[in-house]
Design a protein around this motif. Structure first.
Motif, mmCIF file in Angstrom:
data_model
loop_
_atom_site.group_PDB
_atom_site.id
_atom_site.type_symbol
_atom_site.label_atom_id
_atom_site.label_comp_id
_atom_site.label_asym_id
_atom_site.label_seq_id
_atom_site.Cartn_x
_atom_site.Cartn_y
_atom_site.Cartn_z
ATOM 1 N N MET A 51 0.764 -1.320 -0.052
ATOM 2 C CA MET A 51 -0.046 -0.201 0.133
ATOM 3 C C MET A 51 0.740 1.328 -0.144
ATOM 4 S SD MET A 51 -2.794 -1.149 -0.266
ATOM 5 C CE MET A 51 -4.018 0.073 -0.091
ATOM 6 N N ASN A 52 2.159 1.031 0.416
ATOM 7 C CA ASN A 52 2.890 2.263 0.338
ATOM 8 C C ASN A 52 2.383 3.553 1.159
ATOM 9 O OD1 ASN A 52 5.388 1.404 -0.939
ATOM 10 N ND2 ASN A 52 4.370 1.755 -2.917
ATOM 11 N N THR A 53 1.895 3.268 2.351
ATOM 12 C CA THR A 53 1.261 4.292 2.930
ATOM 13 C C THR A 53 2.301 5.314 3.581
ATOM 14 O OG1 THR A 53 -0.191 2.592 3.982
ATOM 15 C CG2 THR A 53 0.152 4.434 5.304
ATOM 16 N N PRO A 54 2.040 6.532 3.571
ATOM 17 C CA PRO A 54 2.942 7.573 3.995
ATOM 18 C C PRO A 54 3.013 7.388 5.315
ATOM 19 C CG PRO A 54 1.144 8.550 2.601
ATOM 20 C CD PRO A 54 0.950 7.190 2.683
ATOM 21 N N LEU A 55 4.244 7.160 6.189
ATOM 22 C CA LEU A 55 4.229 6.830 7.481
ATOM 23 C C LEU A 55 3.842 7.956 8.398
ATOM 24 C CD1 LEU A 55 7.200 4.231 7.416
ATOM 25 C CD2 LEU A 55 5.024 3.738 7.667
ATOM 26 N N TRP A 56 3.903 9.169 8.034
ATOM 27 C CA TRP A 56 3.854 10.315 8.773
ATOM 28 C C TRP A 56 2.339 10.116 9.440
ATOM 29 C CZ3 TRP A 56 -0.375 13.276 7.970
ATOM 30 C CH2 TRP A 56 -1.151 13.406 6.722
ATOM 31 N N LEU A 57 1.226 9.531 8.759
ATOM 32 C CA LEU A 57 -0.147 9.379 9.169
ATOM 33 C C LEU A 57 -0.279 8.472 10.491
ATOM 34 C CD1 LEU A 57 -2.942 10.300 8.891
ATOM 35 C CD2 LEU A 57 -3.277 8.669 7.431
ATOM 36 N N PRO A 58 0.360 7.237 10.269
ATOM 37 C CA PRO A 58 0.313 6.286 11.441
ATOM 38 C C PRO A 58 1.169 6.792 12.739
ATOM 39 C CG PRO A 58 1.124 5.254 9.716
ATOM 40 C CD PRO A 58 0.782 6.340 9.185
ATOM 41 N N GLN A 59 2.447 7.249 12.091
ATOM 42 C CA GLN A 59 3.020 7.735 13.315
ATOM 43 C C GLN A 59 2.665 8.975 13.911
ATOM 44 O OE1 GLN A 59 6.997 8.408 11.712
ATOM 45 N NE2 GLN A 59 7.682 6.367 11.551
ATOM 46 N N GLY A 60 1.863 9.713 13.477
ATOM 47 C CA GLY A 60 1.424 10.968 13.748
ATOM 48 C C GLY A 60 0.243 10.626 14.638
ATOM 49 N N LEU A 61 -0.541 9.863 14.495
ATOM 50 C CA LEU A 61 -1.575 9.343 15.356
ATOM 51 C C LEU A 61 -1.011 8.646 16.616
ATOM 52 C CD1 LEU A 61 -4.065 7.824 13.048
ATOM 53 C CD2 LEU A 61 -4.546 9.837 14.225
ATOM 54 N N LEU A 62 0.005 7.887 16.438
ATOM 55 C CA LEU A 62 0.712 7.307 17.640
ATOM 56 C C LEU A 62 1.404 8.430 18.576
ATOM 57 C CD1 LEU A 62 2.195 5.017 19.364
ATOM 58 C CD2 LEU A 62 4.064 5.005 17.763
ATOM 59 N N THR A 63 1.949 9.331 17.917
ATOM 60 C CA THR A 63 2.636 10.576 18.667
ATOM 61 C C THR A 63 1.552 11.405 19.370
ATOM 62 O OG1 THR A 63 4.438 10.596 17.071
ATOM 63 C CG2 THR A 63 3.973 12.495 18.193
ATOM 64 N N LEU A 64 0.477 11.506 18.776
ATOM 65 C CA LEU A 64 -0.545 12.220 19.454
ATOM 66 C C LEU A 64 -1.074 11.591 20.713
ATOM 67 C CD1 LEU A 64 -2.471 14.005 16.332
ATOM 68 C CD2 LEU A 64 -0.997 15.293 18.155
ATOM 69 N N GLY A 65 -1.143 10.245 20.487
ATOM 70 C CA GLY A 65 -1.824 9.449 21.517
ATOM 71 C C GLY A 65 -0.739 9.426 22.606
ATOM 72 N N VAL A 66 0.369 9.132 22.579
ATOM 73 C CA VAL A 66 1.525 9.504 23.504
ATOM 74 C C VAL A 66 1.449 10.798 24.133
ATOM 75 C CG1 VAL A 66 3.894 8.962 24.218
ATOM 76 C CG2 VAL A 66 2.781 7.291 22.737
ATOM 77 N N THR A 67 1.304 11.683 23.383
ATOM 78 C CA THR A 67 1.216 13.041 23.916
ATOM 79 C C THR A 67 0.251 13.205 24.796
ATOM 80 O OG1 THR A 67 2.372 14.191 22.058
ATOM 81 C CG2 THR A 67 1.300 15.381 23.332
ATOM 82 N N LEU A 68 -1.089 12.684 24.514
ATOM 83 C CA LEU A 68 -2.356 12.917 25.211
ATOM 84 C C LEU A 68 -2.046 12.171 26.643
ATOM 85 C CD1 LEU A 68 -5.301 12.473 22.865
ATOM 86 C CD2 LEU A 68 -4.639 14.457 24.008
ATOM 87 N N LEU A 69 -1.348 11.067 26.673
ATOM 88 C CA LEU A 69 -1.178 10.370 27.769
ATOM 89 C C LEU A 69 -0.007 11.427 28.852
ATOM 90 C CD1 LEU A 69 -1.205 7.969 29.810
ATOM 91 C CD2 LEU A 69 0.722 6.786 28.583
ATOM 92 N N TRP A 70 0.634 11.673 28.225
ATOM 93 C CA TRP A 70 1.669 12.526 28.875
ATOM 94 C C TRP A 70 1.009 13.764 29.515
ATOM 95 C CZ3 TRP A 70 3.832 17.688 27.470
ATOM 96 C CH2 TRP A 70 4.861 17.985 28.361
ATOM 97 N N LEU A 71 0.168 14.381 28.778
ATOM 98 C CA LEU A 71 -0.726 15.414 29.327
ATOM 99 C C LEU A 71 -1.730 14.738 30.465
ATOM 100 C CD1 LEU A 71 -1.649 17.416 25.749
ATOM 101 C CD2 LEU A 71 -0.146 18.142 27.792
ATOM 102 N N ALA A 72 -2.239 13.732 30.230
ATOM 103 C CA ALA A 72 -2.931 13.293 31.222
ATOM 104 C C ALA A 72 -2.453 13.109 32.481
ATOM 105 C CB ALA A 72 -3.617 12.177 30.566
#
Length: 187
Positions: A140-161
């Motif tokens: 599928m040659n998925t641009p990796l910024w998309l799944p990495q961005g969601l992972l990064t946002l999720g971990v950032t939310l955990l840090w904020l929590a």
């Protein structure tokens, strides 16, 4: 927001920041729920298509991996606020409330450090992925910024929590919304 038992309210700015973090974590939980549904749909579709048509979807291996990360990390901040993360409740209940709160604060500070480092590293990786235009090696040659961005946002939310949790512990507010087993905060 739940007020302190002594009736004193935290400053309005602190209440607003805590409410914003809680709202962002709730949105993250919604994203995690949607990802869980999509993951189930992909897996069910793959089982049916392979069983009846002997044909495998090219994306059926790649996207579930991304969705698992989204489910795990985007909902983690909300889960923390709900009191759903694993703790040694027996120890917390055995300690006097002040000692339990201090132990909870120490664990929270440790988590802020570990998750803070992970958050920083993930943001750095995400910027590098954007800069290089990296794609997955799957068909599928998925641009990796998309799944990495969601992972990064999720971990950032955990840090904020965790930052919000520490703030609540310092202000002697209930650290999470669950009744009972926390041992921290004023309940």
């Amino acid at each position: 927001m739940i007020a302190r038992t002594d009736g004193r309210e935290p400053p309005a700015a602190v209440r607003a920041i805590l409410a914003a973090i809680d709202a962002a974590c709730a949105v993250g939980a919604g994203v995690a729920a949607i990802a869980a549904a999509a993951l189930a749909l992909i897996l069910i579709t793959e089982v049916i298509v392979t069983s009846f048509f002997e044909w495998s979807q090219p994306w059926a291996v790649e996207y579930p991996v991304y969705l698992q990360c989204v489910v795990l990390f985007c909902g983690a901040g909300w889960t923390l606020r709900q009191g759903g993360h694993i703790r040694v409740a027996v120890l917390m209940q055995a300690l006097p409330p002040g000692a339990a709160r201090l132990l909870d604060m120490a664990g929270t500070v440790f988590a802020i450090g570990v998750i803070g480092f992970a958050t920083w590293a993930l943001w750095q990786q995400w910027f590098r992925t954007l800069d290089f235009g990296s794609t997955s090696f799957y068909p599928m040659n998925t641009p990796l910024w998309l799944p990495q961005g969601l992972l990064t946002l999720g971990v950032t939310l955990l840090w904020l929590a965790f930052l919000a949790r520490l703030t609540r512990l310092v202000l002697e507010l209930p650290a999470d919304l669950s009744a009972g087993l926390t041992g921290g905060g004023v309940e």
